[in-house]
Design an enzyme around this catalytic site. Sequence first.
Site, PDB file in Angstrom:
ATOM      1  CB  CYS A 289      -0.958  -0.008   1.181  1.00  0.00           C
ATOM      2  SG  CYS A 289      -2.230  -1.289   1.056  1.00  0.00           S
TER       3      CYS A 289
ATOM      4  CB  CYS B 298     -13.747  -0.402   6.396  1.00  0.00           C
ATOM      5  SG  CYS B 298     -14.057  -1.483   7.810  1.00  0.00           S
TER       6      CYS B 298
ATOM      7  CG  HIS C 258      -6.231   2.405   0.021  1.00  0.00           C
ATOM      8  ND1 HIS C 258      -5.053   2.904  -0.492  1.00  0.00           N
ATOM      9  CD2 HIS C 258      -5.890   1.316   0.780  1.00  0.00           C
ATOM     10  CE1 HIS C 258      -4.048   2.159  -0.061  1.00  0.00           C
ATOM     11  NE2 HIS C 258      -4.521   1.187   0.697  1.00  0.00           N
TER      12      HIS C 258
END
Length: 385
Positions: free
Chosen positions: A84, A203, A329
């Site tokens: 990530c 989340c 993301h």
Amino acid sequence: MTEPHVVGAGMIDFGELYEQSFDDLLESAYLSLLENVDKGVDPSDIDAAWYGTIDIANEGSSGSAVAHATGLFETPITRVENACATGSDAFRNAAQAVKAGDAEVALVIGAEKMTDSTEGLIASAALERLWRGRGVTMPAYFGMRATRHLEEYETTREQIAEISVKNHENGTKYPHAHQQFECSVEDVKESPTVSYPLNLYDCCPVTDGACAVLVTSEDRAREFTDDPIRVAGYGLASDTFQRGAPEALTNFPATRQASSQAYERAGLGPEDVDVAEVHDCFSITELITYEDLGFCEEGKGGQFVDEGHPHLDGDKPVNPSGGLLSKGHPIGATGVAQIAEIFEQLRGEAGAVQVDAPEVGLQHNIGIGRNATGAVSCVNIMERP
């Protein structure tokens, strides 16, 4: 050596972009960059490129994907993949090359199509790799972190939820954010449970996106803009895949190491940071990161929230763009987009999420590996020259 400077950024709206191909994302981010460099940039000026993606959609595995989408056929393009932290590490590599004099004008571009994956994360955790915990998903990893932080410190569930509330409120003001809605602490607590104690609004969403920035040497920066932003420092650290020490459940050692490197290179400390874009894949991640970056003492992340420091009008605003929780993301693009936001903040061009006259900005990502969360971390620090 020279000082690397960011002189332009181009970003597309993040979201579920089923109607756009992977090539479309790269092309759109690149064209946005070309349109947004103040004095313009001729593609022939770009002498190297760094490309961040983990290629979830299996459409962009090498630098040729960027060449195809942008026409930079004779430019050396290096693909970077580092979990990530992929996008922020691509930026770090470009800054290093410019600093060393190996490149004068470098493109950094990150892209990811998360929604086109043919396999869900639960299936990924269950198959093929016997050394990976079966059924151990990202929410499960971070749920353990949250449970331990609640148990070990005086952190409350409400303090963790407040981070999601803050970032979603910021996201409603940020034009490129994937999810643009406000929520309350009760909304977060009452949303469906994903992995105790984390609920749905704790989340980040599954998001497609792309972003590009331009990095040049100090000597050439003003060819492109009268308002360049200096890359003051950077750091990268890698931790074990299977960190089992109890203390590692309440912090990310790699972040502490990477930020120490970045602070030392920049000659700055956490007290000097005016605005930050940090990794908040889950609400608990941001709370722990406050402590790892030195914004507050260990175990005081909840108190840091209660006192209002990380809010837009606080003295240490964090994730004014809405962060991963609201903006989204798309892994390869995430770090590059954070750099773009810090660039705009330091130039006073961040619109409705602009914080008060920042001089120093920090960008941070963690990445996962096998049975450990945060097995890699990258931190970049930028400042007004």
